[in-house]
Design a protein around this motif. Structure first.
Motif, PDB file in Angstrom:
ATOM      1  N   ALA A 343     -27.386 -58.886 -42.236  1.00  0.00           N
ATOM      2  CA  ALA A 343     -26.617 -58.282 -43.346  1.00  0.00           C
ATOM      3  C   ALA A 343     -25.565 -57.207 -42.656  1.00  0.00           C
ATOM      4  CB  ALA A 343     -27.448 -57.430 -44.282  1.00  0.00           C
ATOM      5  N   ASP A 344     -24.834 -56.881 -43.356  1.00  0.00           N
ATOM      6  CA  ASP A 344     -23.766 -55.875 -43.081  1.00  0.00           C
ATOM      7  C   ASP A 344     -24.081 -54.517 -43.289  1.00  0.00           C
ATOM      8  OD1 ASP A 344     -21.519 -57.460 -41.538  1.00  0.00           O
ATOM      9  OD2 ASP A 344     -21.691 -58.367 -43.475  1.00  0.00           O
ATOM     10  N   MET A 345     -24.791 -54.204 -44.523  1.00  0.00           N
ATOM     11  CA  MET A 345     -25.451 -52.928 -45.009  1.00  0.00           C
ATOM     12  C   MET A 345     -26.619 -53.285 -45.838  1.00  0.00           C
ATOM     13  SD  MET A 345     -21.890 -50.936 -46.395  1.00  0.00           S
ATOM     14  CE  MET A 345     -23.017 -50.648 -48.079  1.00  0.00           C
ATOM     15  N   ILE A 346     -27.654 -52.219 -45.792  1.00  0.00           N
ATOM     16  CA  ILE A 346     -28.674 -52.295 -46.658  1.00  0.00           C
ATOM     17  C   ILE A 346     -28.643 -51.134 -47.358  1.00  0.00           C
ATOM     18  CG2 ILE A 346     -31.269 -52.351 -46.762  1.00  0.00           C
ATOM     19  CD1 ILE A 346     -30.153 -54.935 -45.942  1.00  0.00           C
ATOM     20  N   VAL A 347     -28.746 -51.142 -48.612  1.00  0.00           N
ATOM     21  CA  VAL A 347     -29.118 -50.177 -49.372  1.00  0.00           C
ATOM     22  C   VAL A 347     -30.484 -49.940 -49.869  1.00  0.00           C
ATOM     23  CG1 VAL A 347     -28.246 -48.987 -51.541  1.00  0.00           C
ATOM     24  CG2 VAL A 347     -26.508 -50.668 -50.333  1.00  0.00           C
ATOM     25  N   ALA A 348     -31.048 -48.867 -49.452  1.00  0.00           N
ATOM     26  CA  ALA A 348     -32.388 -48.792 -49.374  1.00  0.00           C
ATOM     27  C   ALA A 348     -33.036 -47.749 -50.598  1.00  0.00           C
ATOM     28  CB  ALA A 348     -33.496 -48.666 -48.356  1.00  0.00           C
ATOM     29  N   ASN A 349     -33.992 -47.845 -51.275  1.00  0.00           N
ATOM     30  CA  ASN A 349     -34.803 -46.821 -52.084  1.00  0.00           C
ATOM     31  C   ASN A 349     -36.283 -46.852 -52.182  1.00  0.00           C
ATOM     32  OD1 ASN A 349     -34.834 -49.028 -53.822  1.00  0.00           O
ATOM     33  ND2 ASN A 349     -33.989 -47.921 -55.518  1.00  0.00           N
ATOM     34  N   ASN A 350     -36.550 -45.795 -52.406  1.00  0.00           N
ATOM     35  CA  ASN A 350     -38.163 -45.771 -52.556  1.00  0.00           C
ATOM     36  C   ASN A 350     -38.232 -45.750 -54.249  1.00  0.00           C
ATOM     37  OD1 ASN A 350     -40.869 -45.129 -52.818  1.00  0.00           O
ATOM     38  ND2 ASN A 350     -40.805 -43.486 -51.204  1.00  0.00           N
ATOM     39  N   VAL A 351     -39.029 -46.674 -54.340  1.00  0.00           N
ATOM     40  CA  VAL A 351     -38.903 -46.933 -56.019  1.00  0.00           C
ATOM     41  C   VAL A 351     -40.125 -46.092 -56.569  1.00  0.00           C
ATOM     42  CG1 VAL A 351     -37.897 -49.353 -56.051  1.00  0.00           C
ATOM     43  CG2 VAL A 351     -40.569 -49.124 -55.854  1.00  0.00           C
ATOM     44  N   LYS A 352     -40.964 -45.360 -55.652  1.00  0.00           N
ATOM     45  CA  LYS A 352     -41.998 -44.545 -56.153  1.00  0.00           C
ATOM     46  C   LYS A 352     -41.676 -43.350 -56.484  1.00  0.00           C
ATOM     47  CE  LYS A 352     -46.102 -44.771 -54.664  1.00  0.00           C
ATOM     48  NZ  LYS A 352     -47.156 -44.837 -53.670  1.00  0.00           N
ATOM     49  N   THR A 366     -30.232 -44.785 -49.537  1.00  0.00           N
ATOM     50  CA  THR A 366     -29.854 -44.554 -48.230  1.00  0.00           C
ATOM     51  C   THR A 366     -29.244 -45.767 -47.906  1.00  0.00           C
ATOM     52  OG1 THR A 366     -31.785 -42.963 -48.142  1.00  0.00           O
ATOM     53  CG2 THR A 366     -30.720 -43.918 -46.041  1.00  0.00           C
ATOM     54  N   ILE A 367     -27.948 -45.628 -47.283  1.00  0.00           N
ATOM     55  CA  ILE A 367     -27.236 -47.083 -46.820  1.00  0.00           C
ATOM     56  C   ILE A 367     -27.568 -47.081 -45.129  1.00  0.00           C
ATOM     57  CG2 ILE A 367     -24.940 -48.172 -46.397  1.00  0.00           C
ATOM     58  CD1 ILE A 367     -24.181 -46.711 -49.091  1.00  0.00           C
ATOM     59  N   PHE A 368     -27.815 -48.171 -44.895  1.00  0.00           N
ATOM     60  CA  PHE A 368     -28.094 -48.495 -43.415  1.00  0.00           C
ATOM     61  C   PHE A 368     -26.846 -49.447 -42.686  1.00  0.00           C
ATOM     62  CE2 PHE A 368     -31.964 -47.241 -45.166  1.00  0.00           C
ATOM     63  CZ  PHE A 368     -32.673 -46.303 -44.067  1.00  0.00           C
ATOM     64  N   TYR A 369     -26.352 -49.085 -41.473  1.00  0.00           N
ATOM     65  CA  TYR A 369     -25.350 -49.953 -41.318  1.00  0.00           C
ATOM     66  C   TYR A 369     -25.705 -50.628 -39.740  1.00  0.00           C
ATOM     67  CZ  TYR A 369     -23.041 -46.119 -44.338  1.00  0.00           C
ATOM     68  OH  TYR A 369     -23.082 -45.534 -45.065  1.00  0.00           O
ATOM     69  N   ARG A 370     -24.677 -51.434 -39.675  1.00  0.00           N
ATOM     70  CA  ARG A 370     -25.080 -52.309 -38.350  1.00  0.00           C
ATOM     71  C   ARG A 370     -25.184 -51.679 -36.945  1.00  0.00           C
ATOM     72  NH1 ARG A 370     -26.984 -57.142 -38.559  1.00  0.00           N
ATOM     73  NH2 ARG A 370     -26.023 -57.820 -36.719  1.00  0.00           N
ATOM     74  N   ASP A 371     -24.558 -50.446 -37.098  1.00  0.00           N
ATOM     75  CA  ASP A 371     -24.245 -49.542 -35.512  1.00  0.00           C
ATOM     76  C   ASP A 371     -25.648 -48.868 -35.405  1.00  0.00           C
ATOM     77  OD1 ASP A 371     -24.208 -47.819 -37.517  1.00  0.00           O
ATOM     78  OD2 ASP A 371     -21.849 -47.060 -36.670  1.00  0.00           O
ATOM     79  N   GLY A 372     -26.598 -48.976 -36.453  1.00  0.00           N
ATOM     80  CA  GLY A 372     -27.940 -48.046 -36.323  1.00  0.00           C
ATOM     81  C   GLY A 372     -27.735 -46.820 -37.086  1.00  0.00           C
ATOM     82  N   SER A 373     -26.634 -46.664 -37.592  1.00  0.00           N
ATOM     83  CA  SER A 373     -26.719 -45.211 -38.150  1.00  0.00           C
ATOM     84  C   SER A 373     -27.064 -45.513 -39.779  1.00  0.00           C
ATOM     85  CB  SER A 373     -25.006 -44.505 -38.233  1.00  0.00           C
ATOM     86  OG  SER A 373     -24.288 -45.587 -38.783  1.00  0.00           O
ATOM     87  N   HIS A 374     -27.306 -44.299 -40.418  1.00  0.00           N
ATOM     88  CA  HIS A 374     -27.546 -44.704 -42.077  1.00  0.00           C
ATOM     89  C   HIS A 374     -26.936 -43.174 -42.530  1.00  0.00           C
ATOM     90  CE1 HIS A 374     -31.206 -42.206 -40.622  1.00  0.00           C
ATOM     91  NE2 HIS A 374     -31.110 -41.587 -41.799  1.00  0.00           N
ATOM     92  N   LYS A 375     -26.834 -43.319 -43.851  1.00  0.00           N
ATOM     93  CA  LYS A 375     -26.223 -42.113 -44.739  1.00  0.00           C
ATOM     94  C   LYS A 375     -27.202 -41.984 -45.953  1.00  0.00           C
ATOM     95  CE  LYS A 375     -21.814 -41.575 -45.102  1.00  0.00           C
ATOM     96  NZ  LYS A 375     -20.534 -41.698 -45.410  1.00  0.00           N
ATOM     97  N   GLU A 376     -27.550 -40.630 -46.148  1.00  0.00           N
ATOM     98  CA  GLU A 376     -28.490 -40.465 -47.288  1.00  0.00           C
ATOM     99  C   GLU A 376     -27.771 -39.911 -48.464  1.00  0.00           C
ATOM    100  OE1 GLU A 376     -31.832 -38.059 -46.105  1.00  0.00           O
ATOM    101  OE2 GLU A 376     -32.768 -39.637 -44.575  1.00  0.00           O
ATOM    102  N   PHE A 377     -27.904 -40.137 -49.445  1.00  0.00           N
ATOM    103  CA  PHE A 377     -27.287 -39.762 -50.745  1.00  0.00           C
ATOM    104  C   PHE A 377     -28.195 -38.929 -51.734  1.00  0.00           C
ATOM    105  CE2 PHE A 377     -24.565 -42.840 -48.997  1.00  0.00           C
ATOM    106  CZ  PHE A 377     -23.254 -42.448 -49.336  1.00  0.00           C
ATOM    107  N   ASP A 378     -28.008 -37.950 -52.453  1.00  0.00           N
ATOM    108  CA  ASP A 378     -28.629 -37.209 -53.512  1.00  0.00           C
ATOM    109  C   ASP A 378     -28.956 -38.171 -54.595  1.00  0.00           C
ATOM    110  OD1 ASP A 378     -29.324 -35.014 -51.737  1.00  0.00           O
ATOM    111  OD2 ASP A 378     -27.520 -34.243 -52.401  1.00  0.00           O
ATOM    112  N   MET A 379     -29.778 -37.821 -55.603  1.00  0.00           N
ATOM    113  CA  MET A 379     -29.780 -38.435 -56.669  1.00  0.00           C
ATOM    114  C   MET A 379     -28.683 -38.385 -57.512  1.00  0.00           C
ATOM    115  SD  MET A 379     -33.095 -38.133 -59.652  1.00  0.00           S
ATOM    116  CE  MET A 379     -32.153 -36.527 -60.287  1.00  0.00           C
TER     117      MET A 379
END
Length: 401
Positions: A343-352, A366-379
């Motif tokens: 994939a080019d991006m994975i959008v992840a969340n903790n459903v609990k 939290t969005i994960f990118y191909r270069d190994g970085s990620h960015k977290e977003f508040d609610m």
């Protein structure tokens, strides 16, 4: 709106007089307007009125070919940048929903690929009739946009919903559409969004499913539409109202979703897989309801096709976004999914996590990118999250990915 080609399709009702005013105002705003009329519409206002207001020939007869070198209903359908049906009667809406082409207007509406806007006008009870509502929902699933009728005193003497929207409002909507469309970053892009759960049948009564409601996927589809994309939403069973301006394909099982995605994949630019697709299905589906028996029950399951992995393996030019709904080790599993699925991006969340689970109107991603970085977003609301993830995708694509 200067130089834009607008095809106005007029069907028969007292609101035809407003269509005449709409023609004039669209032309004054700089658009080129061509008018097509049904036979019933001509009982209220003559074609020569629309000809005088538009400065163009008016089309009323499928077999009246004004130019022998062209087939009229194909030519004007291809000419249009936008098609507006105003007023749209219950009869015309029914024809459109069922693919009937038995006059000039309905034939033109079957031809061409320009966006279609429907402005209904009818008696309040006609508008509320289940058949009419069903036809309008069908047209929404085709990607047609509706200009909702207003409420007030109707020509039939009733008071309620059914008045054709005022010409000034329609002109403003058209102006906004062309203005925004020219500056939208996803204009000209084909976006596929999968949403909701799947159902895997056990017998005619029972099935396996999950807690997905489709809210996140529908929010992504609407955000992509608002950013100018041509959106195809492939939806599992949900209770959400179909959004306007988006083509919707309804599916039940994981296999049906796989087939629907693959049929459009080659023509897509971006694929956003928000759907919670079943990983397993019963190996045997019973023809009759399984009867309750004493003791335990064992059932053999088999793997469904991994849609995201297949898309990753067959990826050419597409930008592929997957979702990871986890309950622990979110970063580990998301990064693993990013690599294993190509994939080019994975959008992840903790459903609990409170505010990030199924069924709610908010999410914490939290969005994960191909270069190994990620960015977290508040609610934030799922609609806001949808805009953020698409904005991130646009930036990544701009970097040549």
């Amino acid at each position: 709106m200067n130089g834009k080609h607008i095809l106005l399709c007029v069907s028969g009702g007292i609101a035809v007089y407003k269509a005449a005013a709409l023609t004039s105002k669209l032309k004054q705003a700089g658009a080129e307007v061509k008018v097509v009329m049904t036979e019933s519409a001509q009982q209220f206002v003559t074609p020569i009125t629309f000809q005088a207001l538009s400065g163009q020939p008016v089309y009323t007869d499928t077999f009246d070919e004004k130019d022998p070198m062209k087939i009229a209903h194909i030519d004007i359908a291809d000419w249009a940048d936008l098609v507006i049906v105003a007023p749209a009667t219950a009869n015309m809406i029914a024809k459109m929903a069922n693919g009937i082409g038995d006059d000039m207007v309905s034939t033109v509406l079957l031809a061409g690929t320009a966006p279609r806007w429907i402005a209904p006008a009818m008696n309040v009870h006609m508008h509320a009739h289940p058949a009419v509502q069903n036809n309008m929902n069908t047209l929404k699933s085709f990607g047609y946009r509706f200009i909702e009728p207003g409420e007030g005193y109707l020509a039939c003497g009733y008071t309620g919903k059914g008045r054709l929207e005022e010409p000034e409002v329609i002109v403003a909507l058209v102006a906004d559409y062309f203005s925004e469309h020219q500056h939208k970053p996803l204009a000209g892009k084909k976006v596929i969004v999968t949403a909701g759960p799947t159902r895997e049948a056990v017998d005619p009564v029972r099935f396996f499913t999950n807690r997905s409601t489709g809210k996140m996927g529908y929010a992504v589809a609407e955000a992509a539409r608002d950013l100018g994309a041509d959106v195809e939403l492939i939806s599992g069973p949900v209770t959400i109202e179909p959004p306007s301006g988006i083509s919707i394909t309804h599916v039940e099982s994981a296999e049906e979703m796989f087939q629907a995605v693959m049929s459009s994949y080659d023509k897509s630019d971006i694929v956003v897989k928000t759907a919670a697709v079943a990983d397993y299905r019963p190996k045997r589906v019973h023809d009759h309801k399984m009867k309750k028996q004493d003791g335990e029950l064992s059932m053999e399951l088999e793997r469904t096709t991994d849609i995201l992995k297949t898309l990753g393996e067959q990826k050419k030019h597409q930008f592929l976004i997957g979702f990871a709904a986890e309950t622990d080790n979110v970063k580990t599993y998301a990064k693993r999914k990013l690599e294993s699925k190509n994939a080019d991006m994975i959008v992840a969340n903790n459903v609990k996590q409170a505010g990030a689970g199924f069924g709610g109107d908010t999410n914490i991603i939290t969005i994960f990118y191909r270069d190994g970085s990620h960015k977290e977003f508040d609610m934030m609301s799922k609609k806001e999250a949808a805009v953020h993830l698409l904005t991130e995708a646009i930036e990544q694509m701009g970097d040549g990915q």
